[in-house]
Design a protein around this motif. Structure first.
Motif, PDB file in Angstrom:
ATOM      1  N   PRO A 103       0.829  -1.159   0.161  1.00 42.96           N
ATOM      2  CA  PRO A 103      -0.096   0.024  -0.022  1.00 42.96           C
ATOM      3  C   PRO A 103       0.907   1.115   0.076  1.00 42.96           C
ATOM      4  CG  PRO A 103       0.067  -1.088   2.116  1.00 42.96           C
ATOM      5  CD  PRO A 103       0.827  -1.933   1.254  1.00 42.96           C
ATOM      6  N   TYR A 104       0.291   2.354  -0.594  1.00 45.07           N
ATOM      7  CA  TYR A 104       0.836   3.572  -0.393  1.00 45.07           C
ATOM      8  C   TYR A 104       2.238   3.675  -1.296  1.00 45.07           C
ATOM      9  CZ  TYR A 104      -2.447   3.866   3.252  1.00 45.07           C
ATOM     10  OH  TYR A 104      -3.402   3.714   4.026  1.00 45.07           O
ATOM     11  N   PRO A 105       2.544   3.251  -2.535  1.00 53.42           N
ATOM     12  CA  PRO A 105       3.588   3.028  -3.157  1.00 53.42           C
ATOM     13  C   PRO A 105       3.987   4.590  -3.356  1.00 53.42           C
ATOM     14  CG  PRO A 105       1.749   2.718  -4.682  1.00 53.42           C
ATOM     15  CD  PRO A 105       1.312   2.572  -3.284  1.00 53.42           C
ATOM     16  N   ILE A 106       5.262   4.957  -3.265  1.00 55.31           N
ATOM     17  CA  ILE A 106       5.916   6.336  -3.574  1.00 55.31           C
ATOM     18  C   ILE A 106       6.978   6.077  -4.408  1.00 55.31           C
ATOM     19  CG2 ILE A 106       6.928   8.404  -2.676  1.00 55.31           C
ATOM     20  CD1 ILE A 106       5.264   7.856  -0.190  1.00 55.31           C
ATOM     21  N   THR A 107       7.012   6.600  -5.418  1.00 53.61           N
ATOM     22  CA  THR A 107       8.125   6.210  -6.461  1.00 53.61           C
ATOM     23  C   THR A 107       9.734   7.076  -6.082  1.00 53.61           C
ATOM     24  OG1 THR A 107       7.628   8.357  -7.807  1.00 53.61           O
ATOM     25  CG2 THR A 107       6.508   6.309  -8.296  1.00 53.61           C
ATOM     26  N   LEU A 108      10.609   6.616  -6.746  1.00 55.40           N
ATOM     27  CA  LEU A 108      11.972   7.213  -6.408  1.00 55.40           C
ATOM     28  C   LEU A 108      11.997   8.655  -6.780  1.00 55.40           C
ATOM     29  CD1 LEU A 108      15.011   6.758  -5.826  1.00 55.40           C
ATOM     30  CD2 LEU A 108      15.382   5.940  -7.836  1.00 55.40           C
ATOM     31  N   SER A 109      11.390   9.211  -7.955  1.00 51.78           N
ATOM     32  CA  SER A 109      11.467  10.533  -8.452  1.00 51.78           C
ATOM     33  C   SER A 109      10.662  11.382  -7.306  1.00 51.78           C
ATOM     34  CB  SER A 109      10.918  10.644  -9.627  1.00 51.78           C
ATOM     35  OG  SER A 109       9.605  10.240  -9.831  1.00 51.78           O
TER      36      SER A 109
END
Length: 347
Positions: free
Chosen positions: A82-88
């Motif tokens: 849940p709540y994925p947050i990309t590297l960028s």
């Protein structure tokens, strides 16, 4: 996973045995130089390239990256996470926080934010609420608005601030004199009590006591500006402010997440919400500590972001935190007993 052109070229040659053999005949020093120049995502790809690099990489990278390397190949318990947050997005968050507040995010946390290539956090870690708020203010809001449903969100206001700790001067005198302190005995006089000399909840074990003593000592002679303070910083190094009977220590901290604390007893069910903060200055830099919703110190949580292993707060608890009504009636009954209603006092 994004890889640099250099790494892509190397990976593209895996089907050619001659190319692999050619790489392995290069001097070890050259291998080391190549690998040390690669960002962490490319190191993960290079680790799979050949047995030589697989054996060499763990011996040359720093312990923090080695820890992440080991975690990268472990299966995740929750998929999709849940709540994925990309590297960028995480890189944007680091630039925003460090530029706006003139601080440097502690190393372990900064490494995960800027080099971990996956959208889910490393195993047993979670993305903090403050990072989620940056990625999506609606989904990431975690400020305390219970009883104030129409109150303005204060998540951005708490990004970086001070966590205050108060202790009696006579306790500090004994600590700095390196005197032995018994957790429950009466070392000074009939009025001595750890729970009046320190804020409630600071000490519940000998280990917690020793950590508090170490924390206090590390800030006894802090300079006005710590060595790790960037030029032009708005936040100086922490130092004790002495009063007549009690002294206060203001620790510059980075806000992380809301936390639900179980205050239940055999007689009733009760909870309160607090915050977790990462210390930004001094010997305790990078440690994670807790405070109550009223701003009082509530103790040590983790030595670094690598050790921070708090469970995700359930949606029903988050709804109550923001002043909403949880979807599950059972949770509403459970959380509504003895919940304090005062407004968050901030720092």
């Amino acid at each position: 996973m994004n890889t640099s052109p250099t790494t892509k070229g190397l990976l593209g040659s895996r089907s050619t045995e001659g190319a692999i053999k050619g790489i392995t005949t290069l001097p070890v020093e050259l291998h080391t130089s190549i690998l040390l120049s690669l960002p962490f995502p490319d190191l993960l790809s290079s680790y799979r390239l050949c047995s030589l690099w697989r054996s060499l990489i763990p011996t040359i990278i720093d312990p923090h990256r080695l820890h992440l390397l080991n975690l990268a190949f472990l299966p995740h318990k929750r998929d999709p996470y849940p709540y994925p947050i990309t590297l960028s997005v995480r890189n944007d968050y680091v630039q925003y926080i460090e530029t706006k507040h003139g601080i440097s995010i502690p190393e372990e946390y900064r490494l995960v934010l800027t080099e971990w290539p996956f959208s889910h956090p490393p195993l047993n870690m979670t993305w903090p609420d403050a990072l989620r708020f940056f990625a999506d203010p609606d989904k990431g809001c975690s400020c305390d608005r219970r009883g104030h449903q129409f109150m303005h969100c204060s998540c951005q206001d708490r990004e970086v601030g001070n966590q205050w700790i108060e202790a009696s001067n006579r306790l500090l005198d004994k600590i700095y004199a390196d005197e032995e302190l018994d957790l429950y005995s009466d070392p000074l006089d009939d009025n001595w009590n750890w729970f009046t000399e320190l804020p409630y909840g600071m000490i519940d074990s000998v280990d917690q006591r020793d950590r508090i003593i170490k924390l206090f000592k590390s800030y006894r002679c802090s300079p006005p500006t710590a060595p790790d303070t960037p030029p032009g910083s708005k936040h100086t190094g922490a130092i004790w402010g002495h009063g007549k009977t009690y002294s206060q220590l203001g620790l510059p901290v980075l806000d992380l997440s809301a936390r639900l604390v179980d205050d239940s007893t055999p007689f009733w069910v009760a909870y309160h919400f607090g915050r977790t903060h990462m210390i930004l200055r001094g010997e305790a830099r990078g440690q994670i500590h807790a405070c109550s919703e009223s701003g009082g110190y509530e103790g040590f949580i983790a030595e670094s972001f690598f050790q921070w292993n708090e469970e995700e707060m359930e949606d029903d608890a988050r709804e109550i935190l923001k002043g909403g009504v949880p979807r599950t009636p059972r949770c509403l009954r459970r959380f509504s007993v003895h919940l304090p209603q005062e407004e968050n006092a901030g720092w």
